[in-house]
Enzyme design. Sequence first.
Site, short mmCIF file in Angstrom:
data_model
loop_
_atom_site.label_atom_id
_atom_site.label_comp_id
_atom_site.label_asym_id
_atom_site.label_seq_id
_atom_site.Cartn_x
_atom_site.Cartn_y
_atom_site.Cartn_z
N TYR A 1 11.11 14.22 36.00
CA TYR A 1 10.80 14.54 37.33
C TYR A 1 11.26 15.62 38.13
O TYR A 1 12.63 15.53 37.88
CB TYR A 1 10.86 13.06 38.29
CG TYR A 1 9.52 12.28 38.03
CD1 TYR A 1 8.23 12.56 38.29
CD2 TYR A 1 9.93 11.11 37.51
CE1 TYR A 1 7.19 11.62 38.00
CE2 TYR A 1 8.82 10.18 37.33
CZ TYR A 1 7.50 10.41 37.56
OH TYR A 1 6.42 9.67 37.16
N LYS B 1 27.34 -17.32 42.97
CA LYS B 1 26.31 -16.88 43.80
C LYS B 1 25.43 -15.61 43.27
O LYS B 1 25.84 -15.16 42.14
CB LYS B 1 26.97 -16.45 45.07
CG LYS B 1 27.73 -15.00 45.07
CD LYS B 1 28.68 -14.88 46.21
CE LYS B 1 29.44 -13.63 46.20
NZ LYS B 1 30.29 -13.65 47.30
#
Length: 381
Positions: free
Chosen positions: A269, A49
């Site tokens: 950041y 899957k």
Amino acid sequence: MTGRKHDFPDDLQDFEVAGRLTIDLSALKANWKALARRAEPAEAAAVVKADAYGLGIERVVPALAEAGCKTFFVAILSEARRVRMAAPDATIYVLEGLAYGAASVFRDYAVRPVLGSLEEIDHWAGHCRQWGQSLPAAVHVDTGMTRLGLTLAEADALAEDPSHFDHFRLALVMSHLACADTPDHPLNREQLRRFTDLRKRLPDAPASLANSAGTIIGGDFLFDLVRPGVAIYGGRAVGGIPNPMRPVITVEARVIRIREATAGTPVGYSGAERLMRDSRLAILSAGYADGYLRAGGSADGRPGAEVTINGQAAPVVGRVSMDMIAVDITDFDENAVKTGDYVELLGNRFTVDDLADKAGTIGYEILTNLGRRFRHIVKDG
Ligand SMILES: *Cc1c(COP(=O)(O)O)cnc(C)c1O
């Protein structure tokens, strides 16, 4: 090494992509075979899957078929169609069951629904009767997951009225373990007891309970068919023991800049990490948009993930950006890394599961999110 390229036009050059994702099909096949040996005499299927856990149905399914796998499980019908194209003779089950209106698609692709409610059972039986064909399907019973599958009360009702099975072939009775990654969790034994109990009352059919973790635990959990997923792809299925599987993927990013910075300088950041010493940093060309989770970054006092250069760890410094990662290469030889080199983000030494641990998630989530900006390279042998 076949060096086949995927997803990108062939003429793209290395400096045009974020990095490369190498899939080792020989490790994939070896993992499946190892699971199949553990499961014997039960049959080993493969769960493919989510595009084979992100690695690509079209590459993974033929390789597993070649290794001897005959039965595949997918989540949704579009995945089943792709598996059918890749493995014309395979047995294919769709875990999410029979959506209203989908029955004739299941028949046309010779794909089996995993029926998870009395409505779905009657719906499939009704169609089979109308077609005059007793087509196979699985019945899923919920023994503790509280997701899909018949409740135990519904399963009892089914057991008491076997006419439900007059018009289709019950090819598999299955259930799914909720806590098998923790082998001594009491729910495992409880689910095993409920499943064993119930099976005796349903018509005789092959049974399946184990995912990867259940297959590795083995013993009474194996029944007739096992359904490993993550372990085939090299992921850790059971906590607290060394992972017995071989790594299947390697992710590398390019060095786009090397720079120096003095002690006390904030990196990235929010300036989340300030350098403790004068440092050399390598800036790499992949980030969270490529599935290298932002939570893998570091901050003052909290180490983050590591990348691997010549077999040695180089720590991530500061936040992971959308497209970039900074790593500390101060301890490396001046010539160890240069602009344009590839650096290993994930592989043998620092694995998918190691990144998952740093980022507070599981390897499954890393695997299924590895981005589309990597050149994919498939090697076999
Ligand atoms: C995903 C899934 C599996 C495979 O689980 P892994 O932990 O990846 O081995 C097996 N059975 C069902 C019903 C699933 O949904």
